[in-house]
Design a protein around this motif. Sequence first.
Motif, PDB file in Angstrom:
ATOM      1  N   ARG A 266       0.805  -1.220  -0.171  1.00 28.76           N
ATOM      2  CA  ARG A 266       0.025   0.018  -0.059  1.00 28.76           C
ATOM      3  C   ARG A 266       0.876   1.243   0.047  1.00 28.76           C
ATOM      4  O   ARG A 266       0.552   2.155  -0.842  1.00 28.76           O
ATOM      5  N   ARG A 269       2.355   1.665  -3.498  1.00 24.80           N
ATOM      6  CA  ARG A 269       1.511   2.282  -4.632  1.00 24.80           C
ATOM      7  C   ARG A 269       1.161   3.683  -4.123  1.00 24.80           C
ATOM      8  O   ARG A 269       1.085   4.657  -4.968  1.00 24.80           O
ATOM      9  N   LYS A 273       1.775   6.914  -6.805  1.00 24.82           N
ATOM     10  CA  LYS A 273       0.752   7.846  -6.932  1.00 24.82           C
ATOM     11  C   LYS A 273       1.520   9.419  -6.838  1.00 24.82           C
ATOM     12  O   LYS A 273       0.961  10.089  -7.581  1.00 24.82           O
ATOM     13  N   GLU A 323      -7.226   1.791  -1.062  1.00 27.97           N
ATOM     14  CA  GLU A 323      -6.408   2.418  -1.842  1.00 27.97           C
ATOM     15  C   GLU A 323      -5.683   3.758  -1.235  1.00 27.97           C
ATOM     16  O   GLU A 323      -4.697   4.336  -1.681  1.00 27.97           O
ATOM     17  N   GLN A 362      -6.541  -5.831  -1.157  1.00 26.41           N
ATOM     18  CA  GLN A 362      -6.510  -5.202  -2.398  1.00 26.41           C
ATOM     19  C   GLN A 362      -7.085  -5.905  -3.416  1.00 26.41           C
ATOM     20  O   GLN A 362      -7.621  -7.051  -3.562  1.00 26.41           O
TER      21      GLN A 362
END
Length: 380
Positions: A266, A269, A273, A323, A362
């Motif tokens: 997590r 990611r 981002k 997310e 996820q």
Amino acid sequence: MSSLTPTLETIPLALMTLYYADRTEQVDAWCTTLLEAARERNIPTWDALLSSLRAANLVRLGRLLEAEKDSELALSRMSSQGWGLSIGMPLASSVFALTAMGRYDEARARLSRPVPEAVFETLFGQHYLYARGCFHLATGRLQAALGDFLACGKALNSWGVGDTTLIPWRTAVAEARLRLGEQDQAVTYLWEELARHKGCPRVHGNALRLLASTMEPRRRLRALQEAVDELQDSGDNLLLAHALGDLGRVYHLLGQSNRARVIVRRAYRMAKKCHAEPLAQNLLPDAERAADGRSCTAGHEASEQAHDVLSEAELRVAALAAEGHTNREIARRLFITVSTVEQHMTRILRKLNLSRRDELPQGLNSMGGSAARAVSGARG
């Protein structure tokens, strides 16, 4: 145009007040609206000033690529002479964003741009010093970083500015001292930061994250869990990615490898981002990538279980929470209240037998009955 002038003259002060109060969502919304008006009326000065402020605000949200683009735009809209001493602000945002993205040569080029010496007698100059210190820290020049952070703090203290939500120089000093092996001095700065900023999740959460690194594993775990909770509420995804990465590592240290992998993925990611490539690469080295691949089947099974037991409304909330979105962000995206999100989260965790939101599986967005489509439908 003259009828607009009195209003326009008050805008920077009002927006800066919101910015320093950490009202990031409001600053982003106002800057976007006002920038459209400035561009419709072809007012390059206001375009530059608003782009500069929006860039600084985007840095606090962890939206690094957008922050750099707005900084570049701000600097191109007005000459150095036109900027005067306030040039420290867009340069600071640009240097910080480029550094966090790992674009060190570009950040170095920004720092080579001459600035008036008098800049350092202004608050804009302290933002610049802080960003330069972050660049030095990232590139291994620890004493130079410490010097910049201490100089920033000295200036703010001399002006009677004790509120370091403006510029969290104490936490930065502590990080530099930790890297230099000066733990006792670092801890002193961190405790002072924590005592001053209990009401600011961004500053308090990050100081707690760093303090956790000085604790034994069990205490570190509790401190990092608290730091993650605070940083989720702050809206700063870059700091949250750092905290999640630290939390994943301590779970691994305590022998909870499966939970560690979920949390580190997590964090990875989230770092991607943010376009924070150095952090992303640090979070997921080759060995972790291999482990990540081996855990895909288990993750898919957990996602299928979630689809079986959760309602469509709960799936929409769970997909966004997995997310890394905060309750406030989820509420805004799904056009529901924060209270409704909280109620859904309580039921989601109970149904999935989880204790924390960072344990959510996820892949919810790609399941049959797709939560992604459900979210899209909610937006429509």
